[in-house]
Motif scaffolding. Structure first.
Motif, mmCIF file in Angstrom:
data_model
loop_
_atom_site.group_PDB
_atom_site.id
_atom_site.type_symbol
_atom_site.label_atom_id
_atom_site.label_comp_id
_atom_site.label_asym_id
_atom_site.label_seq_id
_atom_site.Cartn_x
_atom_site.Cartn_y
_atom_site.Cartn_z
ATOM 1 N N THR A 135 -4.612 5.063 3.174
ATOM 2 C CA THR A 135 -5.722 4.298 2.583
ATOM 3 C C THR A 135 -6.499 5.161 1.589
ATOM 4 O O THR A 135 -6.773 4.744 0.453
ATOM 5 N N ARG B 48 -10.873 -3.163 -8.181
ATOM 6 C CA ARG B 48 -10.250 -4.401 -7.676
ATOM 7 C C ARG B 48 -9.056 -4.836 -8.519
ATOM 8 O O ARG B 48 -8.258 -5.667 -8.080
ATOM 9 N N THR C 160 -6.321 -2.966 -6.430
ATOM 10 C CA THR C 160 -6.106 -3.395 -5.039
ATOM 11 C C THR C 160 -7.251 -4.296 -4.587
ATOM 12 O O THR C 160 -8.371 -4.194 -5.110
ATOM 13 N N GLU C 161 -6.962 -5.150 -3.616
ATOM 14 C CA GLU C 161 -7.996 -6.033 -3.056
ATOM 15 C C GLU C 161 -8.483 -5.535 -1.697
ATOM 16 O O GLU C 161 -9.358 -6.150 -1.090
ATOM 17 N N GLU C 162 -7.901 -4.435 -1.207
ATOM 18 C CA GLU C 162 -8.277 -3.914 0.111
ATOM 19 C C GLU C 162 -9.624 -3.192 0.007
ATOM 20 O O GLU C 162 -9.763 -2.209 -0.722
ATOM 21 N N GLU C 163 -10.612 -3.675 0.770
ATOM 22 C CA GLU C 163 -11.984 -3.155 0.675
ATOM 23 C C GLU C 163 -12.069 -1.684 1.080
ATOM 24 O O GLU C 163 -12.847 -0.922 0.507
ATOM 25 N N LYS C 164 -11.278 -1.269 2.062
ATOM 26 C CA LYS C 164 -11.315 0.139 2.487
ATOM 27 C C LYS C 164 -10.828 1.065 1.371
ATOM 28 O O LYS C 164 -11.368 2.157 1.177
ATOM 29 N N VAL C 165 -9.809 0.619 0.653
ATOM 30 C CA VAL C 165 -9.288 1.413 -0.465
ATOM 31 C C VAL C 165 -10.338 1.503 -1.573
ATOM 32 O O VAL C 165 -10.564 2.567 -2.154
ATOM 33 N N LYS D 50 0.814 -1.219 0.000
ATOM 34 C CA LYS D 50 0.000 0.000 0.000
ATOM 35 C C LYS D 50 0.846 1.267 0.000
ATOM 36 O O LYS D 50 0.516 2.250 -0.668
#
Length: 448
Positions: free
Chosen positions: A272, A345, A348-353, A50
């Protein structure tokens, strides 16, 4: 006056099909360039984390502030070359080409020194977080070492666009972009580099695109043929290039300065939100590439027709460009919003991002056709040689409203949604002023 299969006769025949023929390769060039840039972001986001993703993304607005003055000046070279080409003035065309390429070399070297020396200080002024600033500085310094190649490609491509050739720059971009993507994979995944890997890959790819466009100009047989022995800056052409190009460059530079202020506001939410903005901004970049290709077409077609005195055809060019812009931006904008989570997606795979990214996309994508319309009128005015007034109006409308919003409204309602609602508002406000400006300029030309 079409001399090869790559050139387009902008002054005769139907307009819409020629606009599409001109715009489509340019649109694909812009989109491919962003796709290859997205590879930088995707590779560092997936394989370096990140912080590396935020580091690369946080430099975008700042790099644009440094470079867009000179990229804007290349628009002056495009307008002047298009006018001389349409009028059949071979000597003036040749001297414009050699002045433009020399200017590109000089400005590229200056930008390299400025970027390397002032990268960290500028990032500190932006409030770049401590966990990101070292990587951001490294990325910027390497990136700016490639500025001479970047400038030469852009000015060379501007000359080719002036004669209607958008196909060969597209081919050159595909070649250099594929090499960029391959080097990204090699340096980041297999050599375990982070931001320095994608920066080195970018510089090498810029070198390749630069060599290809200069080779194309060198091998051409027309009035735009390049001979390195003839490289010099002729004041009479430099002045005319600057008359159109400097206002365009200042406008672009100041608009990107407002993007730096925006980036600083995003930075205040942490890495983030920075990563979400990086991904969302990359998607918006694809939309801008699409509408900007139509603006470039409008400017080149207007310039050639203005040069030969075909003013009614010039008006038809603008109307057809408006239709194209609304259709293209409407389809791509709505598609970007509806498919937003799936597209994010990829980065990134981070849901918050992803949530941060969607918050930005929800307010900027669907009305993006307003941004396209906002840029079309200055494009038409530059094609006629009027660049200063649309610059002032864009700064007042886009930058002024954004600055008021960032410092006046945003501090009281701190959210990404509130921050980015300034986009469509500033677009609409600027369109109204640009249309009024265009009306009076066109009325003046009609009376000539």
């Amino acid at each position: 006056m079409k001399n090869s299969k790559y050139e387009i006769d902008m002054c005769n025949g139907s307009i819409m099909d020629k606009l599409i023929s001109f715009s489509l390769p340019l649109m694909l060039s812009g989109i491919l360039q962003l796709m290859f840039n997205a590879v930088d972001i995707i590779v560092v986001g997936r394989f370096s984390g990140k912080q590396a993703l935020a580091a690369v993304g946080s430099t975008t607005a700042l790099i644009n502030v440094f470079t867009n003055l000179f990229i804007g000046i290349s628009l002056g070279a495009n307008v002047l070359a298009a006018r001389f080409y349409a009028m059949g003035k071979s000597k003036e065309m040749s001297e414009t080409v050699h002045t433009s390429i020399t200017l590109a070399m000089v400005s590229g070297v200056i930008m390299a020194f400025v970027g390397v020396l002032f990268a960290r200080g500028a990032l500190e002024l932006m409030g770049t977080p401590d966990d990101v600033i070292d990587q951001s500085t490294l990325y910027m310094r390497i990136y700016f070492m490639g500025m001479p190649f970047f400038m030469l490609y852009n000015y060379g491509a501007a000359i080719l666009r002036a004669i209607g050739d958008t196909k060969r720059p597209l081919l050159f971009l595909i070649i250099s972009g594929l090499i960029n993507a391959a080097l990204n994979m090699l340096l980041v995944i297999y050599c375990h580099m982070a931001v320095e890997g994608v920066a080195i890959a970018t510089v090498i790819s810029q070198l390749i695109s630069c060599i290809l466009v200069l080779w194309c100009l060198y091998k051409s047989e027309g009035s735009y043929q390049l001979r390195f022995s003839k490289l010099q800056i002729k004041g009479v052409y430099l002045k005319q290039i600057f008359q159109v190009g400097i206002p365009a460059g200042i406008q672009s530079m100041i608009i990107n300065f407002s993007n730096v202020l925006l980036q600083s506001s995003v930075n205040s939410f942490g890495s983030t939100a920075m990563a979400g903005y990086t991904a969302a901004n990359n998607i918006l970049g694809f939309l801008y590439a699409a509408v900007n290709s139509i603006t470039q077409a409008c400017m080149s077609f207007t310039s050639q027709n203005y040069g030969v005195g075909k003013y009614k055809r010039m008006d038809k060019v603008l109307i057809d460009c408006l239709i194209l812009t609304v259709v293209v931006a409407g389809v791509l904008g709505c598609g970007s919003y509806l498919l937003g989570p799936e597209i994010l997606r990829i980065y990134t795979e981070e849901e918050k991002v992803i949530r941060c990214g969607m918050e930005i996309l929800s307010i900027t994508t669907v009305p993006y056709f307003l941004c396209g319309i906002m840029d079309l009128f200055p494009g038409a005015l530059r094609g006629m040689g009027y660049s200063a007034v649309p610059m002032i109006l864009s700064i007042i409308g886009t930058v002024g409203m954004r600055v008021v919003w960032i410092f006046g409204i945003f501090p009281h309602y701190r959210s990404l949604y509130v921050l980015f609602i300034s986009y469509p508002g500033s677009w609409l406000f600027t369109i109204i002023m640009q249309v009024i400006c265009f009306y009076f300029v066109r009325k003046k030309i009609h009376q000539m």
